[in-house]
Motif scaffolding. Structure first.
Motif, PDB file in Angstrom:
ATOM      1  N   LEU A   1       0.808  -1.216   0.000  1.00 15.04           N
ATOM      2  CA  LEU A   1       0.000   0.000   0.000  1.00 15.04           C
ATOM      3  C   LEU A   1       0.838   1.263   0.000  1.00 15.04           C
ATOM      4  CD1 LEU A   1      -2.869  -0.940   2.479  1.00 15.04           C
ATOM      5  CD2 LEU A   1      -2.873  -1.036  -0.006  1.00 15.04           C
ATOM      6  N   TYR A   2       2.068   1.186   0.453  1.00 17.21           N
ATOM      7  CA  TYR A   2       2.826   2.410   0.625  1.00 17.21           C
ATOM      8  C   TYR A   2       4.116   2.475  -0.186  1.00 17.21           C
ATOM      9  CZ  TYR A   2      -0.507   2.550   4.375  1.00 17.21           C
ATOM     10  OH  TYR A   2      -1.679   2.516   5.080  1.00 17.21           O
TER      11      TYR A   2
ATOM     12  N   GLU B   1       2.090   2.682  -5.331  1.00 11.53           N
ATOM     13  CA  GLU B   1       0.646   2.903  -5.281  1.00 11.53           C
ATOM     14  C   GLU B   1      -0.119   1.839  -6.058  1.00 11.53           C
ATOM     15  OE1 GLU B   1      -2.584   6.422  -6.300  1.00 11.53           O
ATOM     16  OE2 GLU B   1      -0.467   6.676  -6.769  1.00 11.53           O
TER      17      GLU B   1
ATOM     18  N   GLU C   1      -6.604  -2.384  -5.025  1.00 12.52           N
ATOM     19  CA  GLU C   1      -6.894  -2.213  -3.603  1.00 12.52           C
ATOM     20  C   GLU C   1      -8.186  -2.921  -3.230  1.00 12.52           C
ATOM     21  OE1 GLU C   1      -5.262   1.635  -1.336  1.00 12.52           O
ATOM     22  OE2 GLU C   1      -6.713   2.079  -2.901  1.00 12.52           O
TER      23      GLU C   1
ATOM     24  N   CYS D   1     -10.721  -1.697   8.372  1.00 15.33           N
ATOM     25  CA  CYS D   1     -10.285  -0.299   8.337  1.00 15.33           C
ATOM     26  C   CYS D   1      -9.128  -0.062   9.298  1.00 15.33           C
ATOM     27  CB  CYS D   1     -11.447   0.628   8.685  1.00 15.33           C
ATOM     28  SG  CYS D   1     -12.792   0.619   7.484  1.00 15.33           S
TER      29      CYS D   1
ATOM     30  N   LYS E   1      -5.561   0.924   8.073  1.00 11.48           N
ATOM     31  CA  LYS E   1      -5.402   2.322   8.495  1.00 11.48           C
ATOM     32  C   LYS E   1      -6.009   3.293   7.474  1.00 11.48           C
ATOM     33  CE  LYS E   1      -1.357   1.595  11.444  1.00 11.48           C
ATOM     34  NZ  LYS E   1      -1.558   0.141  11.537  1.00 11.48           N
ATOM     35  N   GLN E   2      -7.235   2.991   7.089  1.00 11.64           N
ATOM     36  CA  GLN E   2      -7.981   3.856   6.172  1.00 11.64           C
ATOM     37  C   GLN E   2      -9.375   4.074   6.731  1.00 11.64           C
ATOM     38  OE1 GLN E   2      -6.730   5.429   3.749  1.00 11.64           O
ATOM     39  NE2 GLN E   2      -4.914   4.297   3.082  1.00 11.64           N
ATOM     40  N   SER E   3     -10.028   5.132   6.264  1.00 14.90           N
ATOM     41  CA  SER E   3     -11.370   5.446   6.745  1.00 14.90           C
ATOM     42  C   SER E   3     -12.384   4.432   6.220  1.00 14.90           C
ATOM     43  CB  SER E   3     -11.781   6.850   6.300  1.00 14.90           C
ATOM     44  OG  SER E   3     -11.999   6.875   4.895  1.00 14.90           O
TER      45      SER E   3
ATOM     46  N   TYR F   1     -13.361   5.141   2.655  1.00 21.18           N
ATOM     47  CA  TYR F   1     -12.308   4.730   1.714  1.00 21.18           C
ATOM     48  C   TYR F   1     -12.415   3.239   1.423  1.00 21.18           C
ATOM     49  CZ  TYR F   1      -7.531   4.388  -0.209  1.00 21.18           C
ATOM     50  OH  TYR F   1      -6.457   4.159  -1.021  1.00 21.18           O
ATOM     51  N   VAL F   2     -12.506   2.440   2.483  1.00 27.83           N
ATOM     52  CA  VAL F   2     -12.540   0.983   2.323  1.00 27.83           C
ATOM     53  C   VAL F   2     -13.849   0.538   1.677  1.00 27.83           C
ATOM     54  CG1 VAL F   2     -12.566  -1.208   3.584  1.00 27.83           C
ATOM     55  CG2 VAL F   2     -10.937   0.570   4.217  1.00 27.83           C
TER      56      VAL F   2
ATOM     57  N   ARG G   1     -14.144   1.063  -2.113  1.00 24.56           N
ATOM     58  CA  ARG G   1     -13.466   0.080  -2.958  1.00 24.56           C
ATOM     59  C   ARG G   1     -14.159  -1.277  -2.935  1.00 24.56           C
ATOM     60  NH1 ARG G   1     -10.871   4.254  -2.345  1.00 24.56           N
ATOM     61  NH2 ARG G   1      -8.956   4.829  -3.457  1.00 24.56           N
TER      62      ARG G   1
END
Length: 229
Positions: free
Chosen positions: A93-94, A97, A103, A122, A126-128, A131-132, A135
Motif C-alpha cells: 500500500l505504501y 501505489e 486495492e 479499516c 489504516k484507512q477510513s 475509503y474501504v 473500494r
C-alpha cells in the motif's frame, strides 16, 4: 528478525499478492538497477516448509530473477516479529501505489481474516470506512463500471456515482458518455440526479436524452448596470 543471504530458488512468491498487474517496464528498470548496485533493501521473508515465503519484496524477487542473481539478502521473520499481514500491507500500500481495483481486490481478500468486519479491516489497513467501503462496493457493483475503472477509462469517483444509478439502461448510457467525454464526478452526480428524477419513458421512446454539451462561458451578461441596462 535476522539478516541472511538466501538462495533465490528457496524463495517462494507470496500467497496473497495484492497487485493485479506488475509493470513490465518497471521490473526491467529495477532488474537493471540491481545488476548495477545490487539489492539495497532486503526482502522480508517467513520460514515455511521447504523454503521461505516472501512477505515484503515481491517486486525485488521478480527483478532479482531477471537480473540473474542466485541469492538475495533477506530479513528472516520469526514468530515474535511483526504480523506478516502488516508487513505486506506496508509493502503493497505504501511502497508503490495500487490502483483502486487492485486495492479493492486486496481488501476483499483481507476481509475474511477480519471476521468480515469492515471496521476491523479499516483498522488493519489504516484507512477510513468511506475509503474501504468505496473500494469494496466497486467489486459488488456493475461489472462494466469495474472494468472501466480498471482500464483507467474513468476515475474511481465517477465509477462510484455510476454504480448509484439504479436503472441499468441509464447506468450504461451514462457510462458510455463518461468514457467519451472524460466527465468529472460532479457531472456524473448531476446525471444521476437527472436519472432519478425521470419518469418511466413511454413504450418505444428513448430512455434518456443525450447529456447536454458543456456550456461555453462568454463573459457577457454577468454584470448589468441598473441605470443604462
Amino acid at each position: 528478525m535476522h539478516l541472511a543471504k538466501i538462495a533465490i530458488n528457496e524463495l517462494r512468491e507470496p500467497r496473497l499478492v495484492a497487485r493485479a498487474t506488475l509493470d513490465e517496464a518497471g521490473l526491467d528498470e529495477l532488474a537493471e538497477s540491481i545488476r548495477r548496485v545490487g539489492v539495497i533493501n532486503p526482502l522480508v521473508v517467513m520460514e515455511v516448509d521447504g523454503g521461505y515465503e516472501v512477505v515484503a519484496g515481491h517486486r525485488r524477487l521478480l527483478a532479482g530473477r531477471r537480473a540473474g542473481l542466485v541469492a538475495l539478502p533477506c530479513l528472516v521473520r520469526s514468530s515474535r516479529d511483526a504480523n506478516p499481514t502488516a508487513l505486506k500491507l506496508h509493502e503493497n500500500l505504501y511502497r508503490q501505489e495500487l490502483t483502486p481495483v487492485e486495492e479493492a481486490a486486496f481488501f476483499a481478500e483481507l476481509l475474511p481474516g477480519c471476521d468480515n468486519d469492515t471496521d476491523k479491516l479499516c483498522q488493519l489497513v489504516k484507512q477510513s470506512r468511506n475509503y474501504v467501503e468505496g473500494r469494496l462496493l466497486l467489486l459488488s457493483g456493475d461489472p462494466e463500471v469495474l472494468a472501466a475503472v480498471a482500464q483507467r477509462e474513468i476515475s474511481l469517483g465517477v465509477g462510484e456515482e455510476l454504480n448509484k444509478i439504479q436503472r441499468e439502461s441509464d447506468r450504461h448510457w451514462y457510462l458510455k458518455w463518461a468514457r467519451e467525454t472524460g466527465a468529472t464526478r460532479a457531472t456524473v452526480r448531476q446525471w444521476r440526479f437527472n436519472s432519478e428524477a425521470q419518469v418511466e419513458p413511454a413504450p418505444g421512446a428513448p430512455a434518456i436524452a443525450d447529456p447536454p454539451a458543456p456550456t461555453t462561458f462568454t463573459g457577457r451578461d454577468v454584470f448589468v448596470c441598473l441605470l443604462c441596462k
